[in-house]
Design a protein around this motif. Structure first.
Motif, PDB file in Angstrom:
ATOM      1  N   VAL A 152     -45.614  -2.648  18.165  1.00  0.00           N
ATOM      2  CA  VAL A 152     -46.601  -1.735  18.747  1.00  0.00           C
ATOM      3  C   VAL A 152     -47.517  -1.167  17.665  1.00  0.00           C
ATOM      4  O   VAL A 152     -48.740  -1.092  17.834  1.00  0.00           O
ATOM      5  CB  VAL A 152     -45.891  -0.606  19.522  1.00  0.00           C
ATOM      6  CG1 VAL A 152     -46.898   0.415  19.999  1.00  0.00           C
ATOM      7  CG2 VAL A 152     -45.133  -1.186  20.696  1.00  0.00           C
ATOM      8  N   ASN A 167     -43.952   4.872  21.911  1.00  0.00           N
ATOM      9  CA  ASN A 167     -44.059   3.637  22.691  1.00  0.00           C
ATOM     10  C   ASN A 167     -43.318   2.495  22.017  1.00  0.00           C
ATOM     11  O   ASN A 167     -42.700   1.667  22.670  1.00  0.00           O
ATOM     12  CB  ASN A 167     -45.525   3.257  22.884  1.00  0.00           C
ATOM     13  CG  ASN A 167     -46.188   4.112  23.950  1.00  0.00           C
ATOM     14  OD1 ASN A 167     -45.513   4.578  24.865  1.00  0.00           O
ATOM     15  ND2 ASN A 167     -47.470   4.347  23.819  1.00  0.00           N
ATOM     16  N   LYS A 191     -49.981  -3.801  16.588  1.00  0.00           N
ATOM     17  CA  LYS A 191     -51.057  -3.998  17.554  1.00  0.00           C
ATOM     18  C   LYS A 191     -52.055  -2.849  17.511  1.00  0.00           C
ATOM     19  O   LYS A 191     -53.239  -3.039  17.800  1.00  0.00           O
ATOM     20  CB  LYS A 191     -50.475  -4.136  18.959  1.00  0.00           C
ATOM     21  CG  LYS A 191     -49.895  -5.514  19.196  1.00  0.00           C
ATOM     22  CD  LYS A 191     -49.105  -5.565  20.471  1.00  0.00           C
ATOM     23  CE  LYS A 191     -48.550  -6.960  20.678  1.00  0.00           C
ATOM     24  NZ  LYS A 191     -47.516  -6.988  21.711  1.00  0.00           N
ATOM     25  N   TYR A 192     -51.577  -1.659  17.159  1.00  0.00           N
ATOM     26  CA  TYR A 192     -52.475  -0.503  17.119  1.00  0.00           C
ATOM     27  C   TYR A 192     -53.331  -0.525  15.863  1.00  0.00           C
ATOM     28  O   TYR A 192     -54.542  -0.356  15.933  1.00  0.00           O
ATOM     29  CB  TYR A 192     -51.662   0.779  17.203  1.00  0.00           C
ATOM     30  CG  TYR A 192     -52.508   2.027  17.183  1.00  0.00           C
ATOM     31  CD1 TYR A 192     -53.453   2.258  18.174  1.00  0.00           C
ATOM     32  CD2 TYR A 192     -52.386   2.956  16.158  1.00  0.00           C
ATOM     33  CE1 TYR A 192     -54.240   3.396  18.158  1.00  0.00           C
ATOM     34  CE2 TYR A 192     -53.169   4.095  16.131  1.00  0.00           C
ATOM     35  CZ  TYR A 192     -54.103   4.307  17.131  1.00  0.00           C
ATOM     36  OH  TYR A 192     -54.891   5.423  17.109  1.00  0.00           O
ATOM     37  N   LEU A 230     -41.842  -3.701  33.914  1.00  0.00           N
ATOM     38  CA  LEU A 230     -42.855  -3.810  32.864  1.00  0.00           C
ATOM     39  C   LEU A 230     -43.296  -5.249  32.634  1.00  0.00           C
ATOM     40  O   LEU A 230     -44.420  -5.506  32.242  1.00  0.00           O
ATOM     41  CB  LEU A 230     -42.308  -3.253  31.539  1.00  0.00           C
ATOM     42  CG  LEU A 230     -42.089  -1.746  31.498  1.00  0.00           C
ATOM     43  CD1 LEU A 230     -41.521  -1.335  30.158  1.00  0.00           C
ATOM     44  CD2 LEU A 230     -43.405  -1.015  31.743  1.00  0.00           C
ATOM     45  N   PRO A 286     -55.056  -4.908  15.158  1.00  0.00           N
ATOM     46  CA  PRO A 286     -55.008  -5.673  16.407  1.00  0.00           C
ATOM     47  C   PRO A 286     -55.289  -7.155  16.206  1.00  0.00           C
ATOM     48  O   PRO A 286     -54.817  -7.983  16.967  1.00  0.00           O
ATOM     49  CB  PRO A 286     -56.080  -5.017  17.274  1.00  0.00           C
ATOM     50  CG  PRO A 286     -56.912  -4.226  16.343  1.00  0.00           C
ATOM     51  CD  PRO A 286     -56.057  -3.851  15.172  1.00  0.00           C
ATOM     52  N   TYR A 318     -43.169 -11.903  14.600  1.00  0.00           N
ATOM     53  CA  TYR A 318     -42.675 -13.190  14.103  1.00  0.00           C
ATOM     54  C   TYR A 318     -42.557 -13.180  12.580  1.00  0.00           C
ATOM     55  O   TYR A 318     -41.585 -13.687  12.015  1.00  0.00           O
ATOM     56  CB  TYR A 318     -43.592 -14.323  14.559  1.00  0.00           C
ATOM     57  CG  TYR A 318     -43.739 -14.374  16.060  1.00  0.00           C
ATOM     58  CD1 TYR A 318     -42.662 -14.762  16.857  1.00  0.00           C
ATOM     59  CD2 TYR A 318     -44.914 -14.004  16.684  1.00  0.00           C
ATOM     60  CE1 TYR A 318     -42.783 -14.791  18.234  1.00  0.00           C
ATOM     61  CE2 TYR A 318     -45.040 -14.024  18.056  1.00  0.00           C
ATOM     62  CZ  TYR A 318     -43.973 -14.420  18.823  1.00  0.00           C
ATOM     63  OH  TYR A 318     -44.088 -14.440  20.180  1.00  0.00           O
ATOM     64  N   TYR A 361     -37.719 -13.940  22.801  1.00  0.00           N
ATOM     65  CA  TYR A 361     -37.509 -12.558  22.361  1.00  0.00           C
ATOM     66  C   TYR A 361     -36.014 -12.242  22.274  1.00  0.00           C
ATOM     67  O   TYR A 361     -35.564 -11.589  21.343  1.00  0.00           O
ATOM     68  CB  TYR A 361     -38.210 -11.583  23.302  1.00  0.00           C
ATOM     69  CG  TYR A 361     -39.711 -11.722  23.259  1.00  0.00           C
ATOM     70  CD1 TYR A 361     -40.462 -11.073  22.285  1.00  0.00           C
ATOM     71  CD2 TYR A 361     -40.373 -12.539  24.169  1.00  0.00           C
ATOM     72  CE1 TYR A 361     -41.838 -11.224  22.221  1.00  0.00           C
ATOM     73  CE2 TYR A 361     -41.752 -12.698  24.110  1.00  0.00           C
ATOM     74  CZ  TYR A 361     -42.471 -12.037  23.138  1.00  0.00           C
ATOM     75  OH  TYR A 361     -43.832 -12.192  23.078  1.00  0.00           O
ATOM     76  N   TYR A 365     -40.282   0.407  23.527  1.00  0.00           N
ATOM     77  CA  TYR A 365     -40.330  -1.052  23.598  1.00  0.00           C
ATOM     78  C   TYR A 365     -39.096  -1.635  22.931  1.00  0.00           C
ATOM     79  O   TYR A 365     -38.505  -2.607  23.410  1.00  0.00           O
ATOM     80  CB  TYR A 365     -41.623  -1.558  22.935  1.00  0.00           C
ATOM     81  CG  TYR A 365     -41.787  -3.050  22.948  1.00  0.00           C
ATOM     82  CD1 TYR A 365     -41.521  -3.790  24.101  1.00  0.00           C
ATOM     83  CD2 TYR A 365     -42.232  -3.732  21.819  1.00  0.00           C
ATOM     84  CE1 TYR A 365     -41.684  -5.165  24.111  1.00  0.00           C
ATOM     85  CE2 TYR A 365     -42.403  -5.105  21.820  1.00  0.00           C
ATOM     86  CZ  TYR A 365     -42.115  -5.820  22.971  1.00  0.00           C
ATOM     87  OH  TYR A 365     -42.283  -7.179  22.976  1.00  0.00           O
ATOM     88  N   ALA A 382     -51.891  10.691  18.467  1.00  0.00           N
ATOM     89  CA  ALA A 382     -51.979   9.252  18.741  1.00  0.00           C
ATOM     90  C   ALA A 382     -50.873   8.507  18.012  1.00  0.00           C
ATOM     91  O   ALA A 382     -50.205   7.639  18.571  1.00  0.00           O
ATOM     92  CB  ALA A 382     -53.351   8.722  18.317  1.00  0.00           C
ATOM     93  N   GLY A 439     -52.015  -8.391  15.469  1.00  0.00           N
ATOM     94  CA  GLY A 439     -50.968  -7.648  16.169  1.00  0.00           C
ATOM     95  C   GLY A 439     -49.859  -8.499  16.739  1.00  0.00           C
ATOM     96  O   GLY A 439     -48.680  -8.187  16.592  1.00  0.00           O
ATOM     97  N   GLY A 440     -50.236  -9.604  17.391  1.00  0.00           N
ATOM     98  CA  GLY A 440     -49.220 -10.410  18.053  1.00  0.00           C
ATOM     99  C   GLY A 440     -48.291 -11.114  17.067  1.00  0.00           C
ATOM    100  O   GLY A 440     -47.218 -11.570  17.412  1.00  0.00           O
TER     101      GLY A 440
END
Lengths: 287, 387
Positions: free
Chosen positions: A253, A10, A256-257, A211, A260, A268, A225, A14, A3, A263-264
């Motif tokens: 990523v 990933n 976020k994993y 995407l 979470p 920033y 971005y 990205y 994982a 995550g966003g």
């Protein structure tokens, strides 16, 4: 364990996507010192050129890529000759206001021609689904993005930072009058560089549309971005843009994993910290 | 002298004409988003109004219907407020269809309340904006809980007990999460995990891995209409999560007909709740879909179009019931509130007490019908109101 590795992969993919999207801006903003927010619009038009070529003329996806580069490159030269070149010597704010205005006009133009809805984008079957590599199940399109991104980075670093043409561009930016006096055709060099930057932006749009989705609001949605990546990487370096893209991509990523709920945020926070630490960007030269 | 006479006569005639016209015209303000990135909503509204008036004519109750179209430009309360003020005070509209979006609806409410102008809410789904804020409002759209609750019991009934919940991180998303979790608890389902996804988010792979780790039977998604919905469905497919057999559920926004083609085959099998599908099996709907296609061509029918179409239906019925005489807002509202009628989406009732909508909620599955992606209704919950 698998994982973690998948998440890492990933993140890197990205990162390459961010690099591919922002490298066009990196060329015009970083190398030519021209704040062209309309690069994001070139990306959108790149996406539409790809979609039209595929849907209307049945051009295979891979072939649409050089086509997009060419069409958007030509479009950006036309725009450069008509509009942008008159603003090379103005201050940053004027350039920002001019180009953000162009972004709004491009949104209206795209709505007029293609409607406000999202475009249907069908990738060829060999780019859909997952592949088993070293026991990991990886997304095919992300592998493709990494390969293309590496190729683009290599070509650009060799072509713009290590060649005579690259040196000429830098000479023109550093001191246009002296460069002109040394016999360089500065107008032509700027136009060509602008074309490369525009073409790359178009390519970025075509490669990311699968995407990110494609609709007239594309430029405004992703402009932030582009700006983040270019400023974190440092003006005028392709390698900086690549490093910034991958670093922020992986952080986003991973964030976020593992966290979470925040995550966003990660992308920033990192941007702010990075700008405090190195205002000129990771690989930028001191101003 | 003769010239003066005829001029006077002409003026008198014109005045008489005005008076007659003023008596026999009902002005409807259409406040929708006709430009920019939200112009799809306006196109849908135009399509619905055009179709309705082509079918039922431009008079109702002996009065001529006059449309006053204004562009709200999107979720933009300042603009909406100014437009409402303008059409109410200067154009003297008798009623409004719109304005769209929750912030616009809220901005308009105090003016409409004071001026006693009935309005139809055709594009705002937030709870609590109907009834208390303006008794002259009628909702023909839907309310968030209507769509968020039913899938919980449906999932548990089908043996998908462990559900992962993913909502967009904004007010309606939090609302929907709350209603779904409540309903899941009532149905004895189990929460496998939940995540709130930022509204500006181009990258889903981290969330996909979390969902995979949670080993849930199903995932429930609430996303606003737009790129997030397309993105998450494509991510679930591309990451291979879908092929693990997990069920994908959500509110109908994620498979909205107006952009389901952009999601592509990744959408197939997705189970959503909805108020309307073009596939709805009733003679009235078949006729509606056929006539829509004849008039509006390839443009697909979204929920907003239905809300506007039903608002026109209620307006015409109310005007016909009022008959001759001056337009009476209070009579209009007391006719509309409490009314039950057959819509292309199925039976609809307007709540007598608060003017909110009571309607069937359908469970649909995305399938290809004649090569086109459609939301096919597989089950329905009757007369779901706002709780």
């Amino acid at each position: 364990m698998s994982a973690v590795l998948t998440v890492l992969f990933n993140g890197i993919a990205y990162g390459f996507l961010l690099f591919i999207m922002s490298v066009g801006l990196s060329v015009t903003l970083g190398m030519m010192n021209f704040v062209n927010l309309a690069q994001a619009s070139f990306s959108m038009f790149g996406g539409y050129v790809m979609v039209m070529a595929m849907q209307w003329f049945g051009v295979p996806f891979l072939l649409t890529l050089p086509l997009v580069f060419l069409v958007i490159g030509v479009l950006s030269v036309v725009m450069e000759r008509l509009v942008f070149r008159h603003f090379y010597n103005t201050d940053d704010l004027t350039q920002v206001l001019l180009t953000i205005g162009l972004v709004f006009m491009s949104i209206a133009t795209a709505t007029y021609f293609w409607g406000g809805t999202y475009q249907r984008i069908d990738m060829p079957p060999w780019l859909i689904g997952q592949r088993e590599i070293f026991g990991l199940t990886l997304e095919t399109y992300r592998i493709f993005l990494i390969v293309i991104g590496l190729a683009m980075a290599l070509a650009l670093i060799l072509g713009l930072e290590r060649t005579r043409f690259g040196a000429m561009v830098r000479a023109c930016v550093d001191n246009r009058r002296v460069a002109g006096a040394c016999g360089l055709n500065t107008g032509l060099i700027f136009a060509l560089t602008f074309a490369v930057g525009g073409g790359l932006a178009g390519l970025g749009g075509a490669l990311s549309a699968n995407l990110l989705g494609l609709d007239p609001n594309f430029p405004l949605r992703y402009l932030v971005y582009l700006l983040i990546i270019v400023s974190v990487g440092g003006m005028g370096t392709i390698s900086g843009t690549l490093i910034a893209g991958i670093a922020l991509g992986v952080a986003d990523v991973m964030g976020k994993y593992y966290f979470p709920q925040f995550g966003g945020f990660v992308i920033y926070v990192l941007t702010v910290l990075c700008m405090l630490w190195r205002p000129q960007g990771l690989m930028g030269r001191k101003a | 002298m003769r010239i003066v006479c005829s001029a006077l006569a002409a003026t008198a005639l014109t005045l008489a004409g005005f008076a007659a016209q003023a008596q026999e015209t009902v002005k409807i303000g259409i406040l929708q988003s006709f430009s920019g990135i939200t112009s799809l909503g306006g196109q849908q509204a135009d399509g619905a109004v055009k179709l309705f008036m082509k079918k039922y004519g431009d008079t109702a109750g002996g009065k001529k219907i006059e449309l006053i179209r204004r562009d709200t430009t999107g979720p933009n309360p300042e603009v909406a407020k100014r437009l409402v003020q303008e059409v109410v005070t200067r154009e003297r509209v008798n009623l409004l269809i719109g304005p769209d979006y929750t912030p616009n609806t809220l901005a308009a409410a105090p003016i409409l309340m004071e001026a006693k102008v009935p309005s139809f809410v055709t594009g705002a789904a937030t709870t609590g904006i109907i009834g208390e804020k303006s008794k002259y409002s009628t909702r023909t759209f839907f309310a968030v809980p209507q769509l968020c609750r039913p899938l919980a019991s449906y999932a548990v009934k089908n043996g998908w007990k462990r559900v992962y919940v993913a909502v967009a991180d904004f007010a309606p998303g939090h609302d929907c999460e709350k209603y779904f979790l409540e309903a899941l608890k009532e149905a004895n389902g189990e929460l496998a995990g939940n995540v709130r996804i930022p509204v500006s988010n181009p990258e889903f792979s981290g969330y996909m891995q979390r969902m995979r780790d949670a080993k849930a039977d199903a995932v429930f998604i609430f996303m606003p209409i737009g790129e997030l919905s397309i993105g998450i469905l494509r991510a679930i497919n591309d990451s291979g999560l879908k092929s693990t057999g997990i069920k994908i559920m959500g509110t109908g926004d994620i498979t909205d007909e107006t952009y389901i083609d952009a999601v592509g085959d990744a959408a197939i099998g997705t189970i959503t709740t909805g108020i309307y599908s073009t596939q709805h099996n009733s003679p009235l709907n078949k006729e509606f879909v056929k006539e829509w296609a004849e008039l509006n061509g390839k443009q697909r029918i979204g929920w907003g179009a239905l809300a506007v179409y039903d608002s026109m239906r209620l307006t015409y019925d109310a005007l016909n019931a009022q008959g001759a005489g001056k337009f009476d807002a209070d009579k209009f509202i007391s006719f509309v509130h409490g009314r039950t009628f057959e819509s292309p989406r199925g039976p609809v009732t307007i709540d007598k007490n608060n003017g909110d909508i009571i309607q069937n909620i359908y469970i649909r599955r995305v399938d290809k019908v004649d090569g086109v992606l459609q939301n096919v209704e597989i089950e329905s919950f009757s007369n779901v109101g706002f709780k």
